[in-house]
Scaffold this motif. Sequence first.
Motif, short mmCIF file in Angstrom:
data_model
loop_
_atom_site.label_atom_id
_atom_site.label_comp_id
_atom_site.label_asym_id
_atom_site.label_seq_id
_atom_site.Cartn_x
_atom_site.Cartn_y
_atom_site.Cartn_z
N SER A 104 -4.57 18.77 24.86
CA SER A 104 -4.36 17.68 23.90
C SER A 104 -2.92 17.65 23.40
O SER A 104 -2.32 16.57 23.28
CB SER A 104 -5.31 17.82 22.71
N VAL B 243 -0.74 16.33 26.43
CA VAL B 243 -0.91 14.90 26.69
C VAL B 243 -0.30 14.08 25.54
O VAL B 243 0.32 13.05 25.78
CB VAL B 243 -2.39 14.55 26.93
N ALA C 233 2.64 11.45 26.18
CA ALA C 233 2.40 10.05 25.83
C ALA C 233 3.58 9.46 25.05
O ALA C 233 3.94 8.29 25.22
CB ALA C 233 1.11 9.91 25.03
N PHE D 210 3.97 5.57 30.05
CA PHE D 210 2.66 6.14 29.82
C PHE D 210 1.64 5.04 29.51
O PHE D 210 1.93 4.11 28.78
CB PHE D 210 2.71 7.13 28.65
N PRO E 126 -3.01 4.33 29.33
CA PRO E 126 -4.31 5.01 29.28
C PRO E 126 -4.75 5.53 30.66
O PRO E 126 -5.35 6.61 30.75
CB PRO E 126 -5.26 3.93 28.76
N GLU F 52 -2.92 8.71 31.26
CA GLU F 52 -3.52 9.79 30.47
C GLU F 52 -4.74 10.36 31.21
O GLU F 52 -4.90 11.57 31.30
CB GLU F 52 -3.96 9.31 29.09
N ARG F 53 -5.58 9.49 31.74
CA ARG F 53 -6.74 9.95 32.50
C ARG F 53 -6.31 10.79 33.70
O ARG F 53 -6.90 11.84 34.00
CB ARG F 53 -7.60 8.76 32.96
N TRP G 53 -3.49 12.53 34.04
CA TRP G 53 -3.02 13.83 33.54
C TRP G 53 -4.22 14.74 33.28
O TRP G 53 -4.23 15.90 33.67
CB TRP G 53 -2.24 13.65 32.23
N ARG G 54 -5.20 14.22 32.58
CA ARG G 54 -6.36 15.04 32.23
C ARG G 54 -7.14 15.47 33.48
O ARG G 54 -7.59 16.61 33.55
CB ARG G 54 -7.26 14.29 31.25
#
Length: 134
Positions: A98, A101, A105, A111, A113, A116-117, A119-120
Amino acid sequence: MDESVVNAVKQSYGRSLGNHELMDEFYKRLIGSHPDIAKMFAGIDMKKQQVVLKQSLSMAILFPRDNLIAKHAMDRVRKTHARDQLNVRPELYEYWLSALVGVVAESDPEFTPELERQWRDVLAHTISFIKEGY
């Protein structure tokens, strides 16, 4: 893992490194996220730690590609973070992810959404491997 996803994360990381405060901000967030994490960094040379993180993060991103160098690097991280060494409990990796990210971000001007997905997803693969060594 899809090569395009790993490439997107790798490029995002490169853009994020343009923010010279990236590692300072990451560690500030990480250390402030949980009291047990703060204790782990007491007395640590944070400048050296930041250098190690930059290198390790590059390897963590390449790990899902089955890159041999990244595999060796993540094997070392897995061993050093295990119960009998640094004792990084598996549930603490969510705080790490967290914090990372969050700073990416703010540092990557491209960057989204979806990124972000990605990266996760990429780091979930690597974190899972590290956790298995606990």
